[in-house]
Design a protein around this motif. Structure first.
Motif, PDB file in Angstrom:
ATOM      1  N   LEU B  21       0.837  -1.202   0.000  1.00 48.84           N
ATOM      2  CA  LEU B  21       0.000   0.000   0.000  1.00 48.84           C
ATOM      3  C   LEU B  21       0.872   1.253   0.000  1.00 48.84           C
ATOM      4  O   LEU B  21       0.680   2.158  -0.827  1.00 48.84           O
ATOM      5  N   VAL B  22       1.862   1.287   0.895  1.00 46.96           N
ATOM      6  CA  VAL B  22       2.733   2.460   1.014  1.00 46.96           C
ATOM      7  C   VAL B  22       3.542   2.651  -0.272  1.00 46.96           C
ATOM      8  O   VAL B  22       3.599   3.763  -0.831  1.00 46.96           O
ATOM      9  N   LEU B  23       4.150   1.564  -0.783  1.00 47.49           N
ATOM     10  CA  LEU B  23       5.017   1.689  -1.961  1.00 47.49           C
ATOM     11  C   LEU B  23       4.231   2.050  -3.218  1.00 47.49           C
ATOM     12  O   LEU B  23       4.691   2.851  -4.041  1.00 47.49           O
ATOM     13  N   ILE B  24       3.033   1.466  -3.365  1.00 49.42           N
ATOM     14  CA  ILE B  24       2.228   1.783  -4.561  1.00 49.42           C
ATOM     15  C   ILE B  24       1.735   3.233  -4.492  1.00 49.42           C
ATOM     16  O   ILE B  24       1.742   3.956  -5.492  1.00 49.42           O
ATOM     17  N   LEU B  25       1.331   3.661  -3.287  1.00 50.39           N
ATOM     18  CA  LEU B  25       0.905   5.060  -3.133  1.00 50.39           C
ATOM     19  C   LEU B  25       2.065   6.005  -3.449  1.00 50.39           C
ATOM     20  O   LEU B  25       1.893   7.018  -4.137  1.00 50.39           O
ATOM     21  N   LEU B  26       3.246   5.624  -2.962  1.00 45.26           N
ATOM     22  CA  LEU B  26       4.453   6.425  -3.215  1.00 45.26           C
ATOM     23  C   LEU B  26       4.715   6.518  -4.715  1.00 45.26           C
ATOM     24  O   LEU B  26       4.991   7.606  -5.245  1.00 45.26           O
ATOM     25  N   ALA B  27       4.615   5.385  -5.396  1.00 44.06           N
ATOM     26  CA  ALA B  27       4.850   5.354  -6.843  1.00 44.06           C
ATOM     27  C   ALA B  27       3.801   6.193  -7.580  1.00 44.06           C
ATOM     28  O   ALA B  27       4.115   6.934  -8.515  1.00 44.06           O
ATOM     29  N   MET B  28       2.526   6.074  -7.131  1.00 43.39           N
ATOM     30  CA  MET B  28       1.457   6.830  -7.798  1.00 43.39           C
ATOM     31  C   MET B  28       1.631   8.335  -7.610  1.00 43.39           C
ATOM     32  O   MET B  28       1.244   9.137  -8.457  1.00 43.39           O
ATOM     33  N   LEU B  29       2.208   8.714  -6.483  1.00 45.12           N
ATOM     34  CA  LEU B  29       2.408  10.139  -6.229  1.00 45.12           C
ATOM     35  C   LEU B  29       3.648  10.670  -6.935  1.00 45.12           C
ATOM     36  O   LEU B  29       3.664  11.799  -7.421  1.00 45.12           O
ATOM     37  N   ALA B  30       4.703   9.829  -6.998  1.00 45.05           N
ATOM     38  CA  ALA B  30       5.996  10.312  -7.506  1.00 45.05           C
ATOM     39  C   ALA B  30       6.122  10.183  -9.019  1.00 45.05           C
ATOM     40  O   ALA B  30       6.644  11.085  -9.682  1.00 45.05           O
ATOM     41  N   LEU B  31       5.634   9.066  -9.586  1.00 43.62           N
ATOM     42  CA  LEU B  31       5.903   8.798 -11.007  1.00 43.62           C
ATOM     43  C   LEU B  31       5.297   9.820 -11.969  1.00 43.62           C
ATOM     44  O   LEU B  31       5.940  10.178 -12.959  1.00 43.62           O
ATOM     45  N   PRO B  32       4.069  10.329 -11.754  1.00 50.43           N
ATOM     46  CA  PRO B  32       3.524  11.294 -12.720  1.00 50.43           C
ATOM     47  C   PRO B  32       4.385  12.540 -12.887  1.00 50.43           C
ATOM     48  O   PRO B  32       4.339  13.198 -13.915  1.00 50.43           O
ATOM     49  N   PHE B  33       5.178  12.867 -11.830  1.00 51.43           N
ATOM     50  CA  PHE B  33       6.011  14.073 -11.923  1.00 51.43           C
ATOM     51  C   PHE B  33       7.368  13.796 -12.557  1.00 51.43           C
ATOM     52  O   PHE B  33       8.116  14.712 -12.859  1.00 51.43           O
ATOM     53  N   ALA B  34       7.721  12.497 -12.687  1.00 53.94           N
ATOM     54  CA  ALA B  34       9.030  12.144 -13.251  1.00 53.94           C
ATOM     55  C   ALA B  34       8.905  11.970 -14.755  1.00 53.94           C
ATOM     56  O   ALA B  34       8.999  10.876 -15.292  1.00 53.94           O
ATOM     57  N   SER B  35       8.636  13.045 -15.467  1.00 53.13           N
ATOM     58  CA  SER B  35       8.449  12.935 -16.913  1.00 53.13           C
ATOM     59  C   SER B  35       9.720  13.382 -17.645  1.00 53.13           C
ATOM     60  O   SER B  35      10.461  14.244 -17.138  1.00 53.13           O
ATOM     61  N   PRO B  36      10.015  12.881 -18.818  1.00 54.19           N
ATOM     62  CA  PRO B  36       9.261  11.801 -19.474  1.00 54.19           C
ATOM     63  C   PRO B  36       9.700  10.444 -18.915  1.00 54.19           C
ATOM     64  O   PRO B  36      10.872  10.249 -18.621  1.00 54.19           O
ATOM     65  N   LEU B  37       8.718   9.514 -18.795  1.00 51.57           N
ATOM     66  CA  LEU B  37       9.034   8.193 -18.233  1.00 51.57           C
ATOM     67  C   LEU B  37       9.500   7.266 -19.355  1.00 51.57           C
ATOM     68  O   LEU B  37       8.801   6.356 -19.766  1.00 51.57           O
ATOM     69  N   ASP B  38      10.656   7.525 -19.863  1.00 48.80           N
ATOM     70  CA  ASP B  38      11.187   6.681 -20.941  1.00 48.80           C
ATOM     71  C   ASP B  38      12.152   5.657 -20.367  1.00 48.80           C
ATOM     72  O   ASP B  38      12.331   5.556 -19.141  1.00 48.80           O
ATOM     73  N   PHE B  39      12.800   4.913 -21.246  1.00 48.44           N
ATOM     74  CA  PHE B  39      13.694   3.822 -20.819  1.00 48.44           C
ATOM     75  C   PHE B  39      14.816   4.339 -19.911  1.00 48.44           C
ATOM     76  O   PHE B  39      15.094   3.757 -18.854  1.00 48.44           O
ATOM     77  N   SER B  40      15.393   5.455 -20.275  1.00 51.08           N
ATOM     78  CA  SER B  40      16.522   5.955 -19.482  1.00 51.08           C
ATOM     79  C   SER B  40      16.066   6.426 -18.102  1.00 51.08           C
ATOM     80  O   SER B  40      16.794   6.288 -17.119  1.00 51.08           O
ATOM     81  N   ALA B  41      14.832   6.972 -18.031  1.00 56.05           N
ATOM     82  CA  ALA B  41      14.315   7.412 -16.732  1.00 56.05           C
ATOM     83  C   ALA B  41      14.081   6.213 -15.814  1.00 56.05           C
ATOM     84  O   ALA B  41      14.427   6.228 -14.634  1.00 56.05           O
ATOM     85  N   TRP B  42      13.473   5.143 -16.372  1.00 55.89           N
ATOM     86  CA  TRP B  42      13.244   3.911 -15.592  1.00 55.89           C
ATOM     87  C   TRP B  42      14.587   3.320 -15.150  1.00 55.89           C
ATOM     88  O   TRP B  42      14.735   2.866 -14.025  1.00 55.89           O
ATOM     89  N   ARG B  43      15.551   3.337 -16.052  1.00 52.14           N
ATOM     90  CA  ARG B  43      16.869   2.770 -15.765  1.00 52.14           C
ATOM     91  C   ARG B  43      17.572   3.553 -14.644  1.00 52.14           C
ATOM     92  O   ARG B  43      18.164   2.981 -13.744  1.00 52.14           O
ATOM     93  N   ALA B  44      17.409   4.880 -14.707  1.00 47.03           N
ATOM     94  CA  ALA B  44      18.009   5.723 -13.673  1.00 47.03           C
ATOM     95  C   ALA B  44      17.339   5.454 -12.326  1.00 47.03           C
ATOM     96  O   ALA B  44      18.000   5.394 -11.278  1.00 47.03           O
ATOM     97  N   LEU B  45      16.008   5.267 -12.391  1.00 47.74           N
ATOM     98  CA  LEU B  45      15.260   4.995 -11.151  1.00 47.74           C
ATOM     99  C   LEU B  45      15.693   3.658 -10.543  1.00 47.74           C
ATOM    100  O   LEU B  45      15.969   3.561  -9.339  1.00 47.74           O
ATOM    101  N   ALA B  46      15.786   2.624 -11.395  1.00 47.88           N
ATOM    102  CA  ALA B  46      16.144   1.282 -10.906  1.00 47.88           C
ATOM    103  C   ALA B  46      17.584   1.223 -10.429  1.00 47.88           C
ATOM    104  O   ALA B  46      17.918   0.444  -9.533  1.00 47.88           O
ATOM    105  N   GLY B  47      18.456   2.055 -10.999  1.00 49.33           N
ATOM    106  CA  GLY B  47      19.865   2.029 -10.612  1.00 49.33           C
ATOM    107  C   GLY B  47      20.180   2.993  -9.487  1.00 49.33           C
ATOM    108  O   GLY B  47      21.303   3.005  -8.986  1.00 49.33           O
TER     109      GLY B  47
END
Lengths: 231, 113
Positions: B21-47
């Protein structure tokens, strides 16, 4: 009034069937059990249990219009016709509305439904404070009618292993009793994937208890007691 | 083995639900602002130092929660002992596989960064 009643006699070898009856209630007939007693005069082959006729013995539990209840406490007023009567769901049928409660009482016996206290006997009695006594309210009133267990899907799925709401309510009645000294052993026994944790808090038990008790609340209290013990 | 039976499984299910619940809420709040959500953005997030462990925690909680839930379904509906053990084994292998794959990917991304 029109009734539709489940009929089954294993000695005759016929498959179970629903039989329709028309019975006219007479003055003073207020409860479903009154009507069933009148019906038995018409057809003495119909089998059902009953004893105290006032919601204390719990023997006339049955499925009434899809919902478990006691015939002696179910008012005729407001009952939708035809009144469909079936035996308690999930229990083996002995005959008509009479079910085999052997397993149900085996579960009840397994929780050791008596006070366990190895301390020396007091001169008169083991005393409780009013607060300690109040903790037993909503627990000791269970009449073991099995309406709750027979309406619990988890009990239908694992009737041989899951103790069921009635047995767990009774188990908590002794865990909560200040005079009982075997709470740790009782909790050890209940900490099992089947005995306690098959409960999914569906709360059908609380919904149908004819005495207005809440087995699901008692089950939650057992879980919390286990949690407090291990923390 | 009592690791996933009785009270422990119940606690694992509830704690993992809370984490999800906490992590999904966190993702729902944070991800819309992390644009553009392309491959490099996901890669930066995961790394990232925070993103990687959080993703590992999310999938760990998801697999633990799913295991208890699936085990409950199997215990209720599958009565033959052999079939029950086989299905439980299959579920365990699949969930461990998913978790291993996620952890491996996160490690590869972190090493490449």
């Amino acid at each position: 009034m029109r009734l539709n009643i489940y009929r089954y006699d294993p000695e005759r070898g016929d498959p179970p069937r629903m039989q329709a009856y028309d019975v006219q209630p007479e003055a003073g007939d207020k409860k479903l059990l009154d009507l069933l007693m009148r019906l038995r005069v018409q057809d003495d082959s119909l089998s059902f249990r009953r004893s105290c006729r006032e919601g204390v013995c719990g023997s006339d539990a049955m499925n009434i219009n899809g919902r478990n209840g006691l015939a002696c406490l179910t008012a005729l007023d407001g009952l939708k016709e035809p009144i469909v009567l079936r035996p308690l769901p999930g229990f083996p049928v002995i005959r008509d509305l009479v079910v085999d409660m052997t397993q149900f009482f085996a579960h009840y016996h397994s929780i050791r439904p008596w006070l366990i206290n190895d301390e020396p006997l007091p001169e008169r009695e083991r005393l409780q404070t009013p607060t300690e006594r109040e903790r037993l309210d909503g627990l000791y009133e269970c009449i073991l009618c099995a309406c709750c267990s027979a309406f619990c899907p988890s009990y239908w799925w694992n009737p041989d292993k899951f103790i069921g709401p009635s047995g767990l309510l009774q188990a908590y009645r002794f865990i909560a009793d200040s005079r009982d000294t075997a709470s740790a052993e009782r909790l050890d026994f209940l900490d099992d994937v089947y005995r306690l944790y098959r409960c999914r808090t569906i709360m059908n038990c609380t919904e149908v208890c004819p005495k207005g008790l809440s087995p699901s609340h008692a089950i939650e209290r057992i879980r919390l007691a286990l949690l407090q013990r291990s923390s | 083995m009592r690791l996933f039976t009785g009270q422990r499984a119940w606690v694992v299910q509830r704690l993992s639900a809370l984490l999800l619940l906490v992590l999904i809420l966190l993702a729902m709040l944070a991800l819309p602002f992390a644009s553009p959500l392309d491959f490099s953005a996901w890669r930066a997030l995961a790394g990232g130092a925070l993103g990687g462990p959080l993703i590992a925690l999310l999938f760990g909680a998801l697999c633990a929660h799913a295991w208890v839930g699936m085990r409950d379904i199997v215990l209720d509906y599958l009565q033959p002992r052999g079939l029950r053990l086989a299905v439980l084994g299959l579920i365990t292998v699949v969930l461990l596989g998913v978790l291993a794959r996620v952890l491996l990917s996160l490690a590869m991304v972190a090493l490449a960064a």
